[in-house]
Design a protein around this motif. Structure first.
Motif, PDB file in Angstrom:
ATOM      1  N   UNK A  58       0.828  -1.203   0.000  1.00  0.00           N
ATOM      2  CA  UNK A  58       0.000   0.000   0.000  1.00  0.00           C
ATOM      3  C   UNK A  58       0.862   1.253   0.000  1.00  0.00           C
ATOM      4  N   UNK A  59       0.305   2.301  -0.595  1.00  0.00           N
ATOM      5  CA  UNK A  59       0.987   3.589  -0.683  1.00  0.00           C
ATOM      6  C   UNK A  59       0.061   4.668  -0.140  1.00  0.00           C
ATOM      7  N   UNK A  60       0.536   5.393   0.852  1.00  0.00           N
ATOM      8  CA  UNK A  60      -0.169   6.552   1.397  1.00  0.00           C
ATOM      9  C   UNK A  60       0.312   7.785   0.640  1.00  0.00           C
ATOM     10  N   UNK A  61      -0.631   8.572   0.118  1.00  0.00           N
ATOM     11  CA  UNK A  61      -0.306   9.736  -0.711  1.00  0.00           C
ATOM     12  C   UNK A  61      -0.686  11.004   0.049  1.00  0.00           C
ATOM     13  N   UNK A  62       0.247  11.952   0.123  1.00  0.00           N
ATOM     14  CA  UNK A  62       0.021  13.196   0.861  1.00  0.00           C
ATOM     15  C   UNK A  62      -0.040  14.372  -0.109  1.00  0.00           C
ATOM     16  N   UNK A  63      -1.082  15.159   0.034  1.00  0.00           N
ATOM     17  CA  UNK A  63      -1.413  16.211  -0.927  1.00  0.00           C
ATOM     18  C   UNK A  63      -0.541  17.451  -0.799  1.00  0.00           C
ATOM     19  N   UNK A  64      -0.600  18.290  -1.831  1.00  0.00           N
ATOM     20  CA  UNK A  64       0.061  19.595  -1.788  1.00  0.00           C
ATOM     21  C   UNK A  64      -0.775  20.544  -0.933  1.00  0.00           C
ATOM     22  N   UNK A  65      -0.412  21.810  -0.916  1.00  0.00           N
ATOM     23  CA  UNK A  65      -1.066  22.703   0.046  1.00  0.00           C
ATOM     24  C   UNK A  65      -2.498  23.093  -0.338  1.00  0.00           C
ATOM     25  N   UNK A  66      -3.003  22.578  -1.440  1.00  0.00           N
ATOM     26  CA  UNK A  66      -4.409  22.804  -1.785  1.00  0.00           C
ATOM     27  C   UNK A  66      -5.335  21.739  -1.198  1.00  0.00           C
TER      28      UNK A  66
END
Length: 259
Positions: free
Chosen positions: A59-67
């Protein structure tokens, strides 16, 4: 049979990029909005996975940009699901917080000024993903874009049981005193050679901190001519060559750390 369940429409630029990753034969890619929380704060993430997979998957946890959670991380989640991973785009802000313009900088600034809170917010999403029945809990990685790339590197410093961490055009924060000794994951740092947010001095300071902890497996790759946010399609900062190269670098890295 290959099927992908409907999801909210992405922008044309994101749809075009998603189309470059084919769905594998016999896959059924399912996407869903996920409600969870951190210390009582409602959060809303996005999960993509192949529901035809008959065994637990890395599994891969994805972290968003500042939006916040938006087209870019939803697209990346679907791309990763097409590669065979369970992909979860975390919400680091709150279910109703999706800032634009100057508000995005102000919102991200709250967390840059409170790195323990940022790490804890990532940990909430990591815990949710770790417990998902489709996930192999021994094979997890975290990736992040811009603000999310910084968050991924900060989470690595907690010593979380990760196979790998990938940051795309992240702010690179060198800590003094250093807590890099706690990092257990392999690191892949992908940065732009023309990024005023992350000048050469910042890269060098970050690398020097990692060198002082020789057990850490780390790589830094710099892409010529790439500004900040070079992987975000539909913007004037998007650089398709650097984006494609960084995506391939991440894919190879995940193959290695999950092997």
């Amino acid at each position: 049979m290959t099927i992908e369940t409907p999801s909210p429409a992405l922008s044309p630029a994101h749809e075009a990029l998603l189309a470059q990753v084919p769905i594998r034969p016999h896959s059924v890619i399912d996407v869903e909005t996920v409600d969870y929380d951190h210390e009582g704060l409602p959060l809303q993430g996005y999960l993509a996975r192949d529901v035809q997979a008959d065994e637990r998957r890395p599994a891969v946890l994805i972290l968003h940009d500042w939006h916040g959670v938006g087209d870019n991380v939803r697209m990346r989640a679907q791309m990763l699901a097409r590669l065979g991973y369970v992909a979860f785009a975390a919400d680091l802000y709150g279910a109703d917080v999706r800032p634009t313009g100057d508000d995005a900088s102000a919102e991200a600034g709250k967390y840059y000024r409170d790195l323990p809170l940022l790490r804890s917010r990532v940990a909430a999403a990591f815990t949710w993903l770790l417990q998902h029945p489709a996930v192999d809990p021994a094979r997890l990685a975290v990736i992040g874009y811009c603000f999310g790339g910084t968050a991924a590197l900060e989470f690595a410093r907690t010593g979380a049981p990760l196979r790998g961490v990938v940051s795309f055009h992240a702010g690179l924060i060198a800590h003094d005193p250093s807590d890099a000794a706690g990092i257990a994951a392999s690191l892949l740092v992908l940065t732009g050679g023309s990024d005023p947010v992350v000048p050469d001095e910042a890269v060098a300071a970050f690398e020097n901190e990692l060198r002082a902890a020789p057990h850490i497996d780390w790589q830094v790759t710099t892409y010529s001519g790439a500004p900040h946010a070079f992987t975000i399609p539909g913007t004037d900062r998007y650089r398709p060559v650097a984006d494609a190269r960084s995506w391939r670098a991440m894919a190879c890295f995940l193959d290695e750390v999950f092997a």
